[in-house]
Design a protein around this motif. Sequence first.
Motif, mmCIF file in Angstrom:
data_model
loop_
_atom_site.group_PDB
_atom_site.id
_atom_site.type_symbol
_atom_site.label_atom_id
_atom_site.label_comp_id
_atom_site.label_asym_id
_atom_site.label_seq_id
_atom_site.Cartn_x
_atom_site.Cartn_y
_atom_site.Cartn_z
ATOM 1 N N GLU A 543 0.835 -1.210 0.000
ATOM 2 C CA GLU A 543 0.000 0.000 0.000
ATOM 3 C C GLU A 543 0.870 1.261 0.000
ATOM 4 O O GLU A 543 0.595 2.230 -0.709
ATOM 5 C CB GLU A 543 -0.923 -0.020 1.223
ATOM 6 N N LYS A 546 2.738 1.690 -3.594
ATOM 7 C CA LYS A 546 1.964 1.775 -4.842
ATOM 8 C C LYS A 546 2.157 3.101 -5.581
ATOM 9 O O LYS A 546 2.329 3.096 -6.809
ATOM 10 C CB LYS A 546 0.482 1.502 -4.561
ATOM 11 N N PRO A 547 2.147 4.253 -4.889
ATOM 12 C CA PRO A 547 2.366 5.517 -5.621
ATOM 13 C C PRO A 547 3.722 5.555 -6.337
ATOM 14 O O PRO A 547 3.821 6.007 -7.485
ATOM 15 C CB PRO A 547 2.283 6.581 -4.523
ATOM 16 N N LEU A 548 4.774 5.069 -5.666
ATOM 17 C CA LEU A 548 6.108 5.057 -6.270
ATOM 18 C C LEU A 548 6.149 4.111 -7.471
ATOM 19 O O LEU A 548 6.753 4.418 -8.507
ATOM 20 C CB LEU A 548 7.146 4.615 -5.221
ATOM 21 N N LYS A 550 3.684 3.278 -9.380
ATOM 22 C CA LYS A 550 2.936 3.895 -10.480
ATOM 23 C C LYS A 550 3.780 4.976 -11.163
ATOM 24 O O LYS A 550 3.829 5.069 -12.387
ATOM 25 C CB LYS A 550 1.639 4.500 -9.933
ATOM 26 N N LYS A 551 4.470 5.773 -10.358
ATOM 27 C CA LYS A 551 5.307 6.864 -10.877
ATOM 28 C C LYS A 551 6.438 6.298 -11.755
ATOM 29 O O LYS A 551 6.774 6.847 -12.807
ATOM 30 C CB LYS A 551 5.889 7.653 -9.701
ATOM 31 N N ASN A 552 7.041 5.173 -11.299
ATOM 32 C CA ASN A 552 8.159 4.564 -12.039
ATOM 33 C C ASN A 552 7.705 3.656 -13.176
ATOM 34 O O ASN A 552 8.533 3.072 -13.871
ATOM 35 C CB ASN A 552 9.043 3.755 -11.082
ATOM 36 N N GLN A 553 6.368 3.487 -13.292
ATOM 37 C CA GLN A 553 5.775 2.590 -14.293
ATOM 38 C C GLN A 553 6.215 1.137 -14.079
ATOM 39 O O GLN A 553 6.491 0.399 -15.017
ATOM 40 C CB GLN A 553 6.115 3.058 -15.722
#
Length: 692
Positions: A543, A546-548, A550-553
């Motif tokens: 959890e 997840k943002p990281l 998504k940012k790094n694809q």
Amino acid sequence: MLHNQIKRDIKQCYENLGIQLDNFIPRRAQNYLVAEIAKTLAGEYHAKHRMLVAEAGTGIGKSLSYLLGGIPFALFNNKKILISTATVALQEQLIHKDLPLFNQIFPKEFSFILAKGRQRYCCSHKLEASCITGGDQQVALWEEKPKKSDLDLLKRMQKALESQKWDGDKDSWPTSIPDRVWQQIVADKHSCNSGMPKHRSCPFSKAREHLEKADVIVANHALLMADIELGGGIILPEPEQTIYLIDEAHHLPQVARDFSSAAASLKGAANWLEKLNQSISKLAEVADYQKAGRFQSALSEAISHLIPTLRQISAQIDPAMFNKDGVYRFEHGELPSWLEEEAKGCKEASKKAAKSLGKIHDLIAERVKESEVSPRLGDQALAESGFYLQRLENLEKVWLLMAQPNKDKGAPLARWIEKSPDREDDYIIEVSPLEVGHRLDQLLWSRAAGSILVSATLRALNQFDYFCRQAGIFDKDATRFLALASPFDYQNNARLVIPAMPLEPQAQQFTDLLIKTLPEYLEGEKSSLVLFSSYWQMNQVAEALKPLMKKNQWELLVQGEESRSLTLKKHKENCKKGKTSVLFGTGSFSEGLDLPGDLLTNLIITKIPFAVPTSPVEEAHAEYIESRGGNPFLQISVPEASKKLIQSAGRLLRKEQDSGRVVLLDRRIINRRYGKALLDSLPPFKRVIEYT
């Protein structure tokens, strides 16, 4: 001595294998394993105790080795081969790949078959009885009134069985069969009666005929245990005529323990006993009152003791004594005096009830066989009595074990009560042995014509001792042991990295440290697997990251969010497209996960997989070891952690050309006294130990 004909057959197989497989490369370790299996079975190491225990690392080719060493010997000596596995995946590999290949390279004809337990087949008598309309018997055994769709499904199944378009195997029915439906028609040892008119056309009976004719039988550990618990030779061939090839052997002790355990609810049992009480008169009538009268009286008497006693036991249990998991364990397996007395009474009553109903069941079967009652009436009565007989036998086993006094020698039984997950006001009585080695020795090893046990992880801390204790291999001098290293080039193809972590996993802030540290070891890696010790920690880290991701694809795939097969399918698709894919998993991803080549090059293990003894059996085992002056952490936890750590590290290299790294984020392997033994038991990776 190994007969020259067997040697010639094995040699011919090898020559044919080279012709059959373009890229076949003879491996020294595999050749050695084949020779040792054949010599062990021939009695060259011990004339009577023909047993080999072999730990064979990934890439040696275990299954082909035991086929090459076992089948030629067995066929020459007119013995059966029983291959037992722990997983469906290995069974499928053997049936669809390894055995067909061996059939092509072996110079003689042989047959092989997959064996399944009774529970995978329907009973034709029960199926017919379930399809009969217009009677109370039709719904007597259902937990709740059957739906119209359930009855329609049963009719379609009966029609398909009668027209031979279906073989009665649950796995071959085109759609999923609901459990509530299958339980009404599943074969059991009571419905499988050779005197019944439909016995020869019974699905399980037909399957047994095929088993008897096969040279090689593939089964699972559960079916093997089911057979030997019945005395051996009931479902599978007799042990004295069988050579056992036990693959994934490290799972066998746990399966054996599960088979020796028993559990039953209190109020739930009282409720079905009431239903049985209401049916006794009807069953006795079908059995013939004159002959069944005394058994009917004995059964009623036993039930009249059991029902109020079970409810009284339930009423005497104090809800405050349970732990947060809803479990109360009796220390050292010792019951309070009041429960000990009740257990003795329940043992005698349940034994009397099972014996009496068994006699009534036999009388009904005899009358059906002699056509003294209509098949419709007889089949329904047999299905009903068989259903209750199975439940009574389980109840008898529970109270027999509960009432059994602790022995002076050996480990006591683990005994506990658990809150029912299905009913708030009900409790489950549970009993389990702590050690099953003597049982395995008595029922299997001492009777088998030969036993070959193989796995990639049988040793703990580089020793076989822990496995031998678990599996009942007591005659070590007569047993042949092998530890064959994987042919992989660990030094050049893989690194074991132990970072300079400021905290150890038991620290409260370790989860936060993982959130901070993991991205560093995921950066630049296309295919990663991160193994966690708990779902809670895995989900917390997932959890937070997840943002990281998504940012790094990077695509993050977390165990449990979707099915295992779909999760792995997505991971493979990501890797194929060159997309960064990160798998998060727990203990079940540390074994049986095969991600060769580019599918896994970066394996991160968050902590040494120490199991906290939280189950009642584990707690009782630790308590027993302490009572004898032992150290459960060093005697159980460390050896188990060693095995699991080896399994986890084994996910990285699956084929000879694979490469990558293992990152272990647990400094205890460097800082603690037991750490060196754990480290030395791992494959010989090139080690990179970082220091601050």
